[in-house]
Scaffold this motif. Structure first.
Motif, mmCIF file in Angstrom:
data_model
loop_
_atom_site.group_PDB
_atom_site.id
_atom_site.type_symbol
_atom_site.label_atom_id
_atom_site.label_comp_id
_atom_site.label_asym_id
_atom_site.label_seq_id
_atom_site.Cartn_x
_atom_site.Cartn_y
_atom_site.Cartn_z
ATOM 1 N N ILE A 21 -0.457 -7.497 0.191
ATOM 2 C CA ILE A 21 -0.031 -6.306 0.852
ATOM 3 C C ILE A 21 -1.127 -5.030 0.637
ATOM 4 O O ILE A 21 -1.587 -4.798 -0.224
ATOM 5 C CB ILE A 21 1.238 -5.728 0.274
ATOM 6 C CG1 ILE A 21 2.336 -6.816 0.404
ATOM 7 C CG2 ILE A 21 1.731 -4.644 0.699
ATOM 8 C CD1 ILE A 21 3.564 -6.631 -0.329
ATOM 9 N N PRO A 22 -1.480 -4.268 1.765
ATOM 10 C CA PRO A 22 -2.184 -2.976 1.872
ATOM 11 C C PRO A 22 -1.777 -2.062 0.717
ATOM 12 O O PRO A 22 -0.483 -1.916 0.533
ATOM 13 C CB PRO A 22 -2.393 -2.662 3.115
ATOM 14 C CG PRO A 22 -2.129 -3.804 4.080
ATOM 15 C CD PRO A 22 -1.113 -4.441 3.372
ATOM 16 N N VAL A 23 -2.790 -1.576 0.050
ATOM 17 C CA VAL A 23 -2.323 -0.424 -1.030
ATOM 18 C C VAL A 23 -1.571 0.809 -0.040
ATOM 19 O O VAL A 23 -0.507 1.214 -0.769
ATOM 20 C CB VAL A 23 -3.632 0.125 -1.606
ATOM 21 C CG1 VAL A 23 -3.173 1.169 -2.639
ATOM 22 C CG2 VAL A 23 -4.188 -1.002 -2.340
ATOM 23 N N TRP A 24 -1.959 0.932 0.973
ATOM 24 C CA TRP A 24 -1.173 2.258 1.624
ATOM 25 C C TRP A 24 0.279 2.229 1.778
ATOM 26 O O TRP A 24 0.949 2.862 1.934
ATOM 27 C CB TRP A 24 -2.000 2.617 2.851
ATOM 28 C CG TRP A 24 -1.957 1.637 3.876
ATOM 29 C CD1 TRP A 24 -2.776 0.496 4.411
ATOM 30 C CD2 TRP A 24 -1.133 1.772 4.988
ATOM 31 N NE1 TRP A 24 -2.268 -0.150 5.389
ATOM 32 C CE2 TRP A 24 -1.102 0.616 5.854
ATOM 33 C CE3 TRP A 24 0.389 2.520 5.324
ATOM 34 C CZ2 TRP A 24 -0.370 0.229 7.058
ATOM 35 C CZ3 TRP A 24 0.918 2.155 6.321
ATOM 36 C CH2 TRP A 24 0.707 1.328 7.155
ATOM 37 N N HIS A 25 0.472 0.811 1.901
ATOM 38 C CA HIS A 25 1.880 0.436 2.142
ATOM 39 C C HIS A 25 2.727 1.017 0.929
ATOM 40 O O HIS A 25 4.111 1.511 0.998
ATOM 41 C CB HIS A 25 2.392 -1.308 2.272
ATOM 42 C CG HIS A 25 2.054 -1.631 3.650
ATOM 43 N ND1 HIS A 25 2.573 -2.727 4.256
ATOM 44 C CD2 HIS A 25 1.189 -1.096 4.839
ATOM 45 C CE1 HIS A 25 2.162 -2.891 5.460
ATOM 46 N NE2 HIS A 25 1.426 -1.850 5.702
ATOM 47 N N TRP A 26 2.200 0.786 -0.187
ATOM 48 C CA TRP A 26 2.973 1.319 -1.512
ATOM 49 C C TRP A 26 2.814 2.439 -1.604
ATOM 50 O O TRP A 26 3.813 3.271 -1.917
ATOM 51 C CB TRP A 26 2.311 0.321 -2.786
ATOM 52 C CG TRP A 26 2.564 -0.983 -2.707
ATOM 53 C CD1 TRP A 26 1.627 -2.049 -2.403
ATOM 54 C CD2 TRP A 26 3.965 -1.542 -3.353
ATOM 55 N NE1 TRP A 26 2.235 -3.232 -2.554
ATOM 56 C CE2 TRP A 26 3.767 -3.086 -3.131
ATOM 57 C CE3 TRP A 26 4.957 -1.263 -3.624
ATOM 58 C CZ2 TRP A 26 4.581 -3.722 -3.340
ATOM 59 C CZ3 TRP A 26 5.969 -1.946 -4.190
ATOM 60 C CH2 TRP A 26 5.852 -3.374 -4.015
ATOM 61 N N VAL A 27 1.642 3.168 -1.222
ATOM 62 C CA VAL A 27 1.683 4.609 -1.396
ATOM 63 C C VAL A 27 2.526 5.352 -0.540
ATOM 64 O O VAL A 27 3.350 6.390 -0.754
ATOM 65 C CB VAL A 27 0.174 4.934 -1.039
ATOM 66 C CG1 VAL A 27 0.008 6.609 -1.014
ATOM 67 C CG2 VAL A 27 -0.789 4.404 -2.086
ATOM 68 N N VAL A 28 2.584 4.923 0.687
ATOM 69 C CA VAL A 28 3.407 5.566 1.761
ATOM 70 C C VAL A 28 4.944 5.594 1.201
ATOM 71 O O VAL A 28 5.859 6.620 1.394
ATOM 72 C CB VAL A 28 3.303 4.987 3.197
ATOM 73 C CG1 VAL A 28 4.338 5.444 4.231
ATOM 74 C CG2 VAL A 28 1.654 5.499 3.819
ATOM 75 N N SER A 29 5.332 4.301 0.845
ATOM 76 C CA SER A 29 6.397 4.113 0.387
ATOM 77 C C SER A 29 6.788 4.837 -0.943
ATOM 78 O O SER A 29 8.164 5.116 -0.816
ATOM 79 C CB SER A 29 6.975 2.503 0.092
ATOM 80 O OG SER A 29 6.816 1.837 1.169
#
Length: 211
Positions: free
Chosen positions: A181-189
């Motif tokens: 999973i791209p890191v930005w998915h976790w950051v945005v969430s």
């Protein structure tokens, strides 16, 4: 070796989820059974726990809260049980359309709500010689309550959907493709929950008072 590791971690995860459910339910029961007397705007008196203070409406409240706590915990039990049976770890708690951003958001949302509902019932401050506790009007706790109460309908609908979808999926077709999973998915969430945490920290401990 990997199978044994998955089994051990999954059993620990299931036990932790059950213990968290029991703790939240016990905190809710204690909160209903120990009344409070407000003294002014900044002090309150905490009474000992008493079964007699829980009326019929209080029992209904307890049932509703334990049901809501179960919806918080059941997806985690389901997830770790799947890990135990399949011998692999899924990418996130829910599986929607090959794990998009929504699935990551659901997992972060779940963790934040579990922590939030637990903190809801943890009272801070020690009573003085008069039995009064300072800081009754703590707006950071009100902010936490608003977050938990108003976000619960969205979570409940999402959790029911996740439980249903994951239950009817065949295990053979639900295996992950191995793509990270791209890191930005976790950051945005995590952004909205990080902002909430910083707001509570600042209200409780003057976190940004040095600015």
């Amino acid at each position: 070796m990997r199978q044994n590791k998955c089994e051990i971690i999954s059993v620990i995860g299931i036990m932790a989820a059950i213990l968290l459910f029991a703790m939240d339910s016990a905190l809710a029961l204690y909160d209903l059974g120990s009344g409070h007397a407000i003294h002014g705007n900044a002090y309150f008196e905490r009474f000992p726990f008493n079964w007699e203070t829980i009326d019929e409406w209080g029992r209904w409240q307890f049932c509703i809260m334990t049901g809501w706590f179960a919806l918080l915990i059941i997806p985690w039990i389901q997830y770790f049980n799947a890990v135990r049976l399949e011998g692999r770890f899924g990418k996130t708690l829910a599986e929607f359309k090959d794990e998009p951003l929504f699935s990551v958001f659901f997992t972060v949302f779940n963790i934040a709500l579990v922590i939030g509902c637990t903190l809801w019932f943890i009272e801070t401050g020690e009573p003085d010689e008069k039995g009064l506790v300072l800081e009754y009007d703590e707006w950071w706790r009100d902010l936490l309550r608003i977050y938990v109460v108003f976000s619960s309908p969205f979570y409940i609908l999402s959790s029911i959907a996740a439980i249903s979808v994951n239950h009817i999926k065949k295990r053979g077709s639900s295996k992950s493709s191995g793509k990270p999973i791209p890191v930005w998915h976790w950051v945005v969430s995590a952004i909205p929950f990080l902002l909430l945490a910083l707001s509570v920290a600042d209200a409780r401990w003057d976190f940004f008072s040095f600015l």
